[in-house]
Design an enzyme around this catalytic site. Sequence first.
Site, PDB file in Angstrom:
ATOM      1  CE  LYS A  44      46.780   3.952  27.746  1.00 22.74           C
ATOM      2  NZ  LYS A  44      47.849   3.055  27.539  1.00 22.74           N
ATOM      3  CG  ASP A  82      49.625   6.645  25.179  1.00 21.90           C
ATOM      4  OD1 ASP A  82      49.450   5.949  24.168  1.00 21.90           O
ATOM      5  OD2 ASP A  82      50.032   6.194  26.260  1.00 21.90           O
TER       6      ASP A  82
END
Length: 293
Positions: A11, A138
């Site tokens: 990410k 996350d």
Amino acid sequence: MRALTERAWAKLNLSLDVLDRRPDGYHDMRMVMQTVSLCDEVRLEALDAGGIRLKTSFSYLPADRRNLAWRAAELFFSELSKPPGGLAISIQKRIPVGAGLAGGSADAAAVLRGLNTLLGAGKTLAELERLGGRLGSDVPYCVAGGTRLATGRGEILEDLPPLPPCGVVICKPAFSIRTPELFGRVDQRQGNIRPDTDGIVSALEEGSLGGVARRMYNVFEEVLPARCAEIGLLRKRLVDEGALGAVMTGTGSAVFGLFPDPEAARRAAEKLGKSCRECFAARPVARFPETLP
Ligand code: C5P
């Protein structure tokens, strides 16, 4: 089906803003997130017995309950009326650790997605995201990835138009930064420079790569300890090599740049890789399930 392999994509934060510290100790965030082709591979094999077993290709990573991928399997099993007697998880790591690339969260999300398929549990992506929120801030985003706006702790997700095709170069300095340390420093900060997140969203709507790249900003960069000077230098080097913009991702220490195309990124990664050991060329990956295996 007894076994399958899931990809766990890294990410990036195209922008990262920390709003307020909350009573629960977390912070409210506003971030534009993007998954890229740099990925780990997570192999899952259902077994009749033996509990959860984990091995990873990075020998220094914990291979037990301390690993988020292990806890993801444990959590998923707790949701089932009849969990399998055993599971072997094998992770081929490529995403650098302690980099702000959500490698551990991506592995955990891949375990949730993979077990859902392997065991035919039939949970929706939204249900998997909710489960992911119990593992880490996350993890919900990593369940489906793509170009998303993340708010709250990071678990409130909104689809955005995809990042236009481009190349990405990711450089990870040899040191890492402790996440709680940086959050503590942000709480003490004096200035109030904010990323132009709305501007990034507009640039995505217009399909303007340059518009995104020149607005990329991460508030954690304002409060980096002096020992992290290499981060600023890497950012400059990425721009010198042709990046349209460069910024640190998450709480670092990795820095990335956006390039007009994958070939330009590959050339820059080749040059930067001579002095930065962990340097990768990648490209954006669309939101799952549009993503092809
Ligand atoms: O959720 P996760 O376990 O990944 O968070 C790690 C640490 O990062 C938390 O303990 C907290 O210190 C900090 N954090 C925060 N606000 C967030 C996400 C993480 O303060 N939205």
